[in-house]
Design an enzyme around this catalytic site. Structure first.
Site, PDB file in Angstrom:
ATOM      1  N   HIS A 122       0.820  -1.194   0.000  1.00 34.03           N
ATOM      2  CA  HIS A 122       0.000   0.000   0.000  1.00 34.03           C
ATOM      3  C   HIS A 122       0.867   1.262   0.000  1.00 34.03           C
ATOM      4  O   HIS A 122       0.613   2.207  -0.743  1.00 34.03           O
ATOM      5  CB  HIS A 122      -0.924  -0.028   1.220  1.00 34.03           C
TER       6      HIS A 122
ATOM      7  N   ASN B 178      27.781 -20.421  -7.111  1.00 28.72           N
ATOM      8  CA  ASN B 178      28.714 -21.503  -7.294  1.00 28.72           C
ATOM      9  C   ASN B 178      28.388 -22.675  -6.368  1.00 28.72           C
ATOM     10  O   ASN B 178      28.335 -23.817  -6.788  1.00 28.72           O
ATOM     11  CB  ASN B 178      30.101 -20.946  -6.980  1.00 28.72           C
TER      12      ASN B 178
ATOM     13  N   GLU C 181      -1.674  -5.184  -4.281  1.00 28.61           N
ATOM     14  CA  GLU C 181      -2.420  -4.870  -3.072  1.00 28.61           C
ATOM     15  C   GLU C 181      -3.772  -5.585  -3.078  1.00 28.61           C
ATOM     16  O   GLU C 181      -4.202  -6.129  -2.058  1.00 28.61           O
ATOM     17  CB  GLU C 181      -2.601  -3.354  -3.005  1.00 28.61           C
TER      18      GLU C 181
END
Lengths: 154, 706
Positions: free
Chosen positions: B46, B442, B68
């Site tokens: 919001h 990795n 929202e």
């Protein structure tokens, strides 16, 4: 790129005339930040042979190059008139070059500058981008960018 | 309206909200029922929407609006949090992040509508709740509309009536009235979700001041400027213009909800104020309770409980931090460096000048120098501390990354982080993100085995990756470890032989560490197939060089089948270090005190040879010797010395002894770069420093000697 040198009124350029060995060379004044006396140069191990080392220029570390070594001339001999010319180059930062003597400042018009007609294979000529005629004397004009260029003849 | 001055705040806060959202969504995935998290997400979404709207970023607003909506449904229990939803939500966050990047670069949000994501969101919304996605007029507007209708009379009170006047203000009011100006009392209500309330207030003031003078502010103009007010503020205004016009121009400012006001007569005002004072005395007890805030709520605490609460919740404007441009700090740091150099020259003068000549003076001089030394050192420390930031800002995005990787690679894995509050210099923190990210990728890609393999090996199916950060002396260590396969040194060795880097004979003689070092070579990839994640061979070498530019190093420990650990060691400070000054053939070098273990005097005869290399045997340890003069190509000495000074340096658990000619004591030095011209490929020299006497000394990086 070599031609972006300072232009004063009616296309004239100013050069600082220095002596290296028996020859006179001109350095475009717009690149020159400062001229300082010879001072203690601290050797940097493992650096390129033509780098004499570094100096302290008002708190800044400035690398100093021997133009003689770079041009395969005999080693520098330091005298009272030996000077370090501090060049300031946009992206690359500050660099000092050793010269035997600083003579004067000359103003050369376009008609007084000849393009080099040297044999291109001659390494030495790679640093020169023109010859200036000042009265009776000839001045080799350094191509400042090629002096700092790392790629060629090391 | 010009909002550019708020751009920085917007970017900063949006970043904060995004990170918050990301964290919350992560934890929501694990605990989909947690109402607190859902509420938190709702609030963040919001706020994002509100801010984007204020700044005029329509696309961003639209996207956050739809997000929202989804949370609205989740919150009201109409739909469940599914993994699919979480994926889409993360896509939304990435899209918002992309908008933000655009904003950062060009102050524009860009032109990508992200229709696909919005559609996906709405599809989920539709399928989960069983009804079509509610368009624009959903929740927040409802919330605003409703109270507006029902509470109109009550909600927009004429709060200006509650203002108390100082004598000076009374005077001004009276004189204005005597001049024939109309006095108006006005209360302005700003929309609750307005994010730049102070800016709105400012715009209102600016608008009305075209017509007259504001005499009394409530809260005070300073408080309004600092955003220390709720959703309303009141002022008294003297003007010739009719009230309607004033209200009209005030309302013209965006995000102003309502403006109420009326013409007032000075006399009545003071009477009312006097009455108020009496009431106030009666309400003394209540007042103390609510006293923390603006006078308006003090006088009428019971009438506006909602507002008062809102004020409590709204983010407090902290005055305890200052936002400083890093460049300013750099400048400050440089100045401190200069100061230290100047101090060092004073120290040098102090120690060389013949102190005996002027007895008392000289002692005072030395005392002052010591004092100066203490001050500069603590000044340096303070500046350093200002520049320190926790690595949190970098590592907090990693859990999300690991989650994405987990999906992409179809491996189950969990990231555990400790020491996020470890602090490092800002410049280091800014640049450490990429290398760390690479190490984590990795570990996730190459380190951890597939679930199946893990089961076979009797490991828990979910692989774990640890990121631990902590301080050790003058260094900060960041370890990235996994419980995966570890590095198969045999296959690395074979690969190196295959690539022609070494001969099989050489390979046989290599230590495990030397083999692992191959991984750090450019374009040496061990991945059998190239994936999105890694395996192009531009990787560990970049990690290594990045970390080395920061003055750090990387070390690897690995046990085949059990996992591997990458240890990143970074210096705490970049610019100024304590160093031991040494001399070799009259050349001065500085060695960082941090890496020095001990200093020994040895007799030349004690030097022994192992594999044709010089070593010494000290206190049960065999330590390889390095002759600094040979290393640095100095002129050899005519005679071998009988007694040698050896500096024992340490890197991790390895030691080396450096033979120098002379010791010159400890000094605080300012590190300066050698510049780009000088070829420094061996990296033995890490920089230079200017000594007190103006001479230049080179700084040795002993880490390169190992």
């Amino acid at each position: 790129m070599a031609n972006n040198i300072s232009v004063i009124a009616d296309g004239k350029k100013q050069f600082i005339v220095v002596k290296i060995g028996s020859e006179q060379y001109g350095i475009d004044i717009s690149y020159v930040d400062n001229i300082v006396r010879m001072q203690k140069i601290t050797r940097v191990p493992k650096a390129q042979p033509y780098f004499k080392g570094i100096i302290n220029l008002r708190g800044e570390i400035v690398p100093v190059m021997s133009i003689r070594t770079k041009m395969d001339l005999e080693p520098d001999v330091f005298t009272d008139v030996t000077r370090i010319i501090i060049l300031k180059l946009e992206e690359h930062g500050v660099l000092g070059i050793l010269v035997d003597e600083v003579k004067e400042v000359v103003t050369l018009g376009p008609s007084e500058i000849d393009k080099v007609a040297y044999d291109a294979k001659n390494n030495k000529s790679n640093f020169i981008n023109g010859v200036g005629k000042h009265g009776e004397e000839l001045i080799s004009l350094f191509d400042t960018n090629s002096i700092i260029d790392e790629t060629e003849n090391v | 309206m010009d909002v550019s001055q708020y751009l920085e705040i917007f970017i900063d806060e949006t970043n904060g909200h995004l990170q918050n959202l990301s964290d919350c969504i992560m934890s929501l995935e694990k605990d989909p029922e947690n109402m607190d998290t859902i509420n938190e997400i709702f609030r963040a979404a919001h706020s994002l929407k509100g801010m984007a709207g204020t700044m005029g970023f329509k696309r961003m607003q639209r996207l956050t609006h739809d997000m929202e909506n989804v949370f609205q449904e989740v919150r009201s229990g109409n739909m469940n949090v599914t993994s699919g939803l979480v994926d889409v939500l993360f896509q939304c966050l990435d899209a918002i992040d992309a908008y933000l990047e655009n904003v950062k670069e060009s102050s524009e949000e860009g032109t990508d509508d992200n229709e696909a994501i919005i559609k996906e969101l709405n599809d989920i919304l539709a399928s989960e709740t069983g009804n079509a996605p509610k368009k624009e007029e959903s929740k927040p507007t409802e919330k605003e509309e409703k109270p507006k209708e029902t509470l109109n009379g009550e909600k927009y009170q004429k709060k200006y009536q509650d203002i108390e006047f100082s004598e000076k203000e009374k005077d001004e009011l009276r004189t204005s009235e005597e001049k024939g100006l109309n006095l108006y009392g006005i209360t302005v209500y700003i929309q609750e979700d307005c994010l730049l309330k102070a800016a709105r207030a400012f715009l209102v003031f600016k608008a009305v001041e075209d017509y007259g003078n504001i005499i009394v502010y409530n809260p005070s103009s300073q408080d309004i400027e600092d955003e220390k007010f709720g959703v309303d503020f009141s002022f008294y205004f003297a003007s010739e213009t009719p009230l309607e016009k004033i209200i009209e121009v005030s309302k013209a400012v965006s995000e102003i909800e309502e403006v109420v006001g009326e013409k007032v007569i000075y006399k009545e005002l003071t009477v009312a104020a006097a009455k108020k004072e009496e009431e106030e005395a009666a309400k003394e007890a209540e007042k103390t309770k609510a006293a923390e805030n603006v006078p308006a709520s003090v006088v009428a605490p019971s009438k506006q409980p909602q507002t008062a609460k809102k004020q409590g919740q709204g983010k407090p404007v902290t005055n305890r931090t200052v936002r400083v441009d890093i460049e300013k700090l750099d400048a400050l740091m440089n100045q401190v460096s200069e100061l230290i150099i100047a101090k060092n020259s004073l120290v040098a003068i102090g120690s060389t000048s013949d102190g005996g000549t002027s007895g008392a003076n000289s002692q005072a001089f030395h005392e002052q120098i010591e004092y100066l030394e203490r001050i500069t050192t603590s000044l340096h420390e303070s500046v350093m501390k200002v520049r320190m930031v926790p690595i949190e800002s970098v590592v907090q995005k990693f859990p999300r990354m690991i989650r994405d990787l987990s999906k992409k690679l179809d491996k189950k894995m969990e990231l555990y982080m400790t020491g996020e509050d470890t602090e490092l210099d800002r410049t280091v923190v800014d640049q450490i993100g990429d290398p760390l990210q690479h190490l984590l990728r990795n570990s996730a890609d190459h380190g951890l085995e597939s679930a199946e393999t893990r089961r076979k090996r009797g490991k828990p199916e979910v692989g774990s990756i640890h990121l631990n950060a902590f301080q050790e002396g003058n260094n900060v260590i960041i370890e990235v470890s996994d419980d995966g396969n570890g590095i198969d040194t045999e296959s690395v060795k074979n690969k190196a032989i295959e690539r022609g880097l070494i001969t099989p004979e050489q390979g046989a003689a290599l230590s495990q560490k030397e083999i692992i070092d191959f991984l750090f070579m450019p374009s040496f990839s061990m991945a059998k197939k190239i994936s999105d994640v890694s395996g192009r061979g531009v990787g560990l070498d970049v990690v290594k060089s990045n970390i080395e530019t920061l003055g750090g190093d990387v070390e690897v420990k690995s046990v085949l089948g059990e996992g591997s650990k990458f240890i990143v060691r970074l210096p705490l400070t970049l610019a100024i270090i304590q160093a031991l000054m040494v001399e070799v053939r009259n050349e001065k070098y500085a060695i960082s005190l941090g890496s020095i273990e001990t200093i020994e005097e040895i007799i030349a005869d004690e030097i022994k040879f192992v594999q044709a290399k010089e070593v010494i045997h000290i206190r049960g340890m065999v330590i390889p010797l390095i002759r600094l003069d040979q290393l640095l190509d100095c002129e050899p000495e005519d005679e071998e010395r009988e007694s040698l000074t050896v500096i024992i340096v340490r890197k991790g658990d390895k030691f080396a002894g450096i033979i120098v000619d002379e010791l010159n004591g400890q000094q605080e030095i300012v590190i300066k770069s050698l510049g780009k011209y000088i070829n420094n490929s061996t990296k033995i020299i890490s920089g230079a420093t200017v000594l007190g006497d103006g001479e230049v000394a080179l700084i040795l990086d002993v880490n390169t000697l190992f």
